[in-house]
Design an enzyme around this catalytic site. Structure first.
Site: not given
Ligand code: PEP
Length: 262
Positions: A13, A15, A99, A101, A171, A177, A217
């Site tokens: 992803n 973003k 997601h 976000e 997640e 992040g 992460s």
């Molecule tokens: C994500 O955007 O779904 C995500 C898991 O980001 P990151 O790997 O940067 O934590």
């Protein structure tokens, strides 16, 4: 169009990162290395603006394409929205829905997630439905309750056939992040719960075939220890998917873990 968890599923992803030239450069590098990771399903999820160009670059390779969001409406006066047919038109096979976000900053709810999943399936897109708890919910030991309610509401009205075309991504919000990853045991506990819940609702066969991803992460250094867990079928990767090298490295680690556990 069905999906299978026989191979690890690794989705990146991006973003709101990368202009079109940057996106093309990254995907060219990825395409070059992709023959090394045919043991994994590899999906890039760039911003809308780069979808069409990327779909041309990945032609003839094993790299697949997804989008980060979509409308539940098919067309109409909905300024700023992108529909499922538009994503198909741009070459997408997958779409991320709900997601954290989007839930946090753009008001998405379990109800909008449910409507979007239905619209994606109706147009032959495979939704990657995201769910997960906040740090506060984890600290109050509400993780399972939160994830359970997101599954119940987000997947309301889905039958077995629909479930065979839906990917779930666990997640934990506190791990996205932040550089803080859930421990393999923490992730596995929730993944096992999700699979059990699917089994209760849709039966063992549907549950055992489901693709359940971990996100938060994920990097090359922690992929193996996460993917070796029984119920973790792949990863939804943010930051570490922006460079071809680290994304390929994650796919290689995922393949290594999968070979060992299957
Ligand atoms: C994500 O955007 O779904 C995500 C898991 O980001 P990151 O790997 O940067 O934590």
């Amino acid at each position: 169009m069905t999906i299978s968890n026989k191979k690890p599923f690794i989705a990146g992803n991006w973003k709101m990162y990368k202009t079109i030239p940057e996106a093309i450069e990254m995907v060219r590098a990825l395409k070059e290395s992709s023959p090394e990771v045919t043991g994994a399903e590899l999906v890039v999820i760039p911003p809308f603006t780069a979808l069409k160009d990327i779909s041309k670059v990945i032609e003839g390779s094993s790299v697949q394409l997804g989008a980060q969001n979509m409308s539940w409406e098919e067309k109409g006066a909905f300024t700023g929205e992108i529909s499922a047919p538009m994503l198909k038109d741009a070459g997408c096979r997958f779409v991320v829905i709900g997601h954290s976000e989007r839930r946090q900053y753009f008001g998405e709810t379990n109800e909008t997630v449910n409507k979007k999943i239905k619209a994606a399936l109706a147009h032959d897109l495979i939704p990657i439905m995201c769910l997960g708890e906040s740090l506060e919910e984890r600290e109050k030991e509400k993780t399972i309750e939160k994830v359970g309610s997101q599954i119940n509401a987000g997947l309301e009205g889905m039958g077995q056939e629909e479930m065979s075309r839906i990917i779930i991504a666990y997640e934990p919000i506190w791990a996205i992040g932040t550089g803080v990853t859930a421990t393999p045991a923490q992730a596995e506990e929730v993944h096992a719960f999700i699979r059990e819940r699917l089994a209760e609702i849709h039966g063992n066969k549907t549950a055992s075939c489901a693709i359940i991803l971990y996100g938060g992460s994920v990097k090359p250094a922690n992929t193996y220890e996460l993917l070796i867990e029984k119920n973790i079928n792949g990863a939804l990767v943010g930051g570490a998917s922006l460079e071809a090298d680290s994304f390929i490295q994650i796919a290689k680690e995922a393949i290594r873990a999968y070979k060992e556990k299957t």
